[in-house]
Design a protein around this motif. Structure first.
Motif, PDB file in Angstrom:
ATOM      1  N   MET A  27       0.750  -1.254   0.009  1.00  0.00           N
ATOM      2  CA  MET A  27       0.115   0.301  -0.012  1.00  0.00           C
ATOM      3  C   MET A  27       1.021   1.264  -0.109  1.00  0.00           C
ATOM      4  O   MET A  27       1.890   1.210   0.520  1.00  0.00           O
ATOM      5  N   THR A  29       1.354   4.785   1.511  1.00  0.00           N
ATOM      6  CA  THR A  29       1.034   5.758   2.613  1.00  0.00           C
ATOM      7  C   THR A  29       1.360   7.046   2.522  1.00  0.00           C
ATOM      8  O   THR A  29       2.702   7.379   2.466  1.00  0.00           O
ATOM      9  N   ARG A 155       3.124   3.348  -8.401  1.00  0.00           N
ATOM     10  CA  ARG A 155       1.773   2.313  -8.091  1.00  0.00           C
ATOM     11  C   ARG A 155       2.377   1.097  -8.706  1.00  0.00           C
ATOM     12  O   ARG A 155       2.144   0.014  -7.796  1.00  0.00           O
ATOM     13  N   ARG A 159       2.407  -2.595  -6.560  1.00  0.00           N
ATOM     14  CA  ARG A 159       1.465  -3.773  -7.152  1.00  0.00           C
ATOM     15  C   ARG A 159       2.104  -4.924  -6.906  1.00  0.00           C
ATOM     16  O   ARG A 159       1.745  -5.883  -6.730  1.00  0.00           O
ATOM     17  N   ARG A 176      -4.266  12.050  -2.907  1.00  0.00           N
ATOM     18  CA  ARG A 176      -5.189  11.439  -3.394  1.00  0.00           C
ATOM     19  C   ARG A 176      -5.269  10.256  -4.517  1.00  0.00           C
ATOM     20  O   ARG A 176      -6.098   9.315  -4.632  1.00  0.00           O
ATOM     21  N   SER A 180      -3.343   4.609  -0.303  1.00  0.00           N
ATOM     22  CA  SER A 180      -4.629   4.133   0.320  1.00  0.00           C
ATOM     23  C   SER A 180      -4.585   4.679   1.843  1.00  0.00           C
ATOM     24  O   SER A 180      -5.627   4.318   2.172  1.00  0.00           O
ATOM     25  N   ARG A 181      -3.595   4.956   2.227  1.00  0.00           N
ATOM     26  CA  ARG A 181      -3.517   5.462   3.715  1.00  0.00           C
ATOM     27  C   ARG A 181      -2.911   6.918   3.739  1.00  0.00           C
ATOM     28  O   ARG A 181      -2.105   7.094   2.870  1.00  0.00           O
ATOM     29  N   ASP A 195      -7.333   5.697   6.605  1.00  0.00           N
ATOM     30  CA  ASP A 195      -7.512   5.366   5.126  1.00  0.00           C
ATOM     31  C   ASP A 195      -7.576   6.870   4.568  1.00  0.00           C
ATOM     32  O   ASP A 195      -8.155   7.699   5.193  1.00  0.00           O
ATOM     33  N   GLU A 197      -9.115   8.067   1.871  1.00  0.00           N
ATOM     34  CA  GLU A 197     -10.403   8.155   1.830  1.00  0.00           C
ATOM     35  C   GLU A 197     -11.039   9.164   2.905  1.00  0.00           C
ATOM     36  O   GLU A 197     -11.447  10.325   2.742  1.00  0.00           O
TER      37      GLU A 197
END
Lengths: 217, 228
Positions: A27, A29, A155, A159, A176, A180-181, A195, A197
């Motif tokens: 992820m 952050t 990214r 992944r 944004r 993810s965090r 998170d 979001e």
């Protein structure tokens, strides 16, 4: 991955006082906060460049790759700079192509512009294999097109290898797009983490809310 | 001045044996002392630049003081140390080429140390941060730092050589400017001027400048080749 709680001081001045932070593998952050909030110090301590107070082991058994805010070009060609961190020349070509550096491969790295040096430094770091990548404003010197290409590389790396990424950025939009965090720092202390979001769109902490307002997002 | 140029050219063309002796002594003293200073000064300069040890700041201040050491004071110290009544008198080095080289090494090594220390102190933090961030070990970091130091090493050598070839006070005191033995260009210029042979003095001065220009041009070319 989880860091240990730690403090970092310079003389009598404590610049960071943080509880344990979650840095999940696979992820991205994002770390956000105003100037002087301790973002880069956090990166430097986690990367082992600077020691936490009392020589606390902040991250245990973790290979960390760190991209400093100011990229350094060693006195050699762009290609050789990138190959310093791995011998896979096909991989180096692929990375250079992704960031549009292929025509500059033979050029002395010291003659690259600020943005090109930043791209070279990101390619060089991505030649290595790490469990955690710490990127301190990796795209600050890049134009928008290069920024998006660099973000795609980050990214993809996250992944494909499942490594964790700690992205220090001033750009809420970038956070944004990628994270993810998110962690929000205020004057060396943790204001909020969770998170992306939630932290970046519906922050609970009034300091984070004010920061996002100031940035107009 | 025109006569001096003509005489300088005549001296070179005729292959005057005394001039050749002075030239070879000058080259021996200046090249050897500047190379020795480089060998001593580069590791020390790097150590002062990157090292974090007790007394480092004192050593840096001391070195900066020594960078301004007057050549005659350096010559006097070596004279006292190596004269018949000095602690190293038994070595019988006074008025020989080796003592002239030693005195110059003492005089120019601080310049090499200072040049390297300043460069390394400026470069090393960013280099260290980048190399540590990539996970490079101590050995690889040191090799990378050495690679960064090539250009300042040439600059340091140029400075050291320029000081050595132009220096007169120390070599005159410990060498004695003995014809056919320890006479170098600068002491020969002084000697001819004292005798009233100004044209010959200027001619030698022009040759000295020419030599210095050649070495500087060669090393500058090398520097450009290494940093295109």
């Amino acid at each position: 991955m989880k860091t240990a709680a730690f403090t970092k001081s310079y003389g009598n001045r404590t610049v960071l006082r943080l509880p344990a932070l979650d840095l999940p593998e696979g992820m991205i952050t994002a770390v956000i906060g105003a100037n002087g909030s301790g973002k880069s110090t956090l990166a430097r301590v986690l990367a082992g460049i600077e020691a936490a107070d009392g020589n606390t082991t902040v991250l245990k058994d973790c290979s960390v790759g760190y991209l400093p805010q100011k990229s350094y070009a060693f006195r050699m060609s762009t290609r050789r700079n990138i190959l310093l961190n791995g011998e896979d020349s096909a991989r180096a070509e692929e990375l250079m192509q992704a960031l549009g550096l292929e025509d500059l491969a033979r050029q002395r790295a010291g003659k690259l512009s600020g943005g090109e040096t930043a791209k070279m430094a990101l390619c060089r770091l991505l030649m290595g294999t790490y469990r955690l990548l710490i990127l301190d404003e990796p795209t600050a010197a890049m134009d928008m097109e290069s920024t998006l290409a660099a973000e795609e590389l980050i990214r993809k790396r996250c992944r494909e290898t499942g490594c964790g990424v700690l992205l220090i950025t001033h750009s809420i939009q970038q956070a944004r797009r990628l994270a993810s965090r998110a962690i929000f720092l205020h004057r060396g202390e943790l204001a909020e983490q969770g998170d992306a979001e939630r932290v970046l769109y519906l922050p609970q902490d009034p300091l984070t809310q004010r920061f996002l307002e100031v940035y107009g997002v | 001045m025109g006569a001096a140029f003509q005489q300088a050219w005549e001296l070179i063309r005729s292959g005057d044996p005394e001039l050749l002796n002075i030239l070879s002594t000058t080259a021996r003293v200046s090249l050897t002392s500047s190379l020795l200073a480089l060998l001593l000064g580069v590791p020390l300069g790097i150590l002062y630049g990157v090292g974090r040890f007790r007394g480092r700041r004192v050593l840096i201040v001391l070195n900066r003081t020594l960078m301004g050491l007057p050549p005659v004071v350096c010559g006097l110290l070596f004279y006292l140390l190596f004269s018949g009544v000095g602690p190293f008198g038994k070595l019988k080095l006074l008025f020989t080429v080796p003592i002239m080289i030693l005195a110059q090494v003492a005089l120019i090594t601080p310049i090499v140390i200072g040049t390297m220390e300043t460069y390394v102190a400026q470069t090393a933090p960013a280099l260290r941060e980048t190399a540590l961030g990539l996970g490079f070990g101590r050995g690889k970091r040191f090799l990378l730092l050495l690679n960064e130091c090539v250009s300042p090493m040439i600059s340091a050598y140029l400075l050291a050589f320029a000081r050595a070839i132009a220096e007169v006070g120390a070599v005159a005191m410990v060498g004695g400017a003995i014809a056919w033995k320890t006479n170098v260009m600068t002491t020969a210029i002084m000697m001819y001027t004292n005798r009233g042979s100004f044209t010959l003095g200027i001619a030698l001065g022009l040759i000295l400048l020419g030599l210095s220009l050649l070495v500087n041009a060669a090393l500058s070319l090398l520097q450009r080749r290494l940093n295109p």
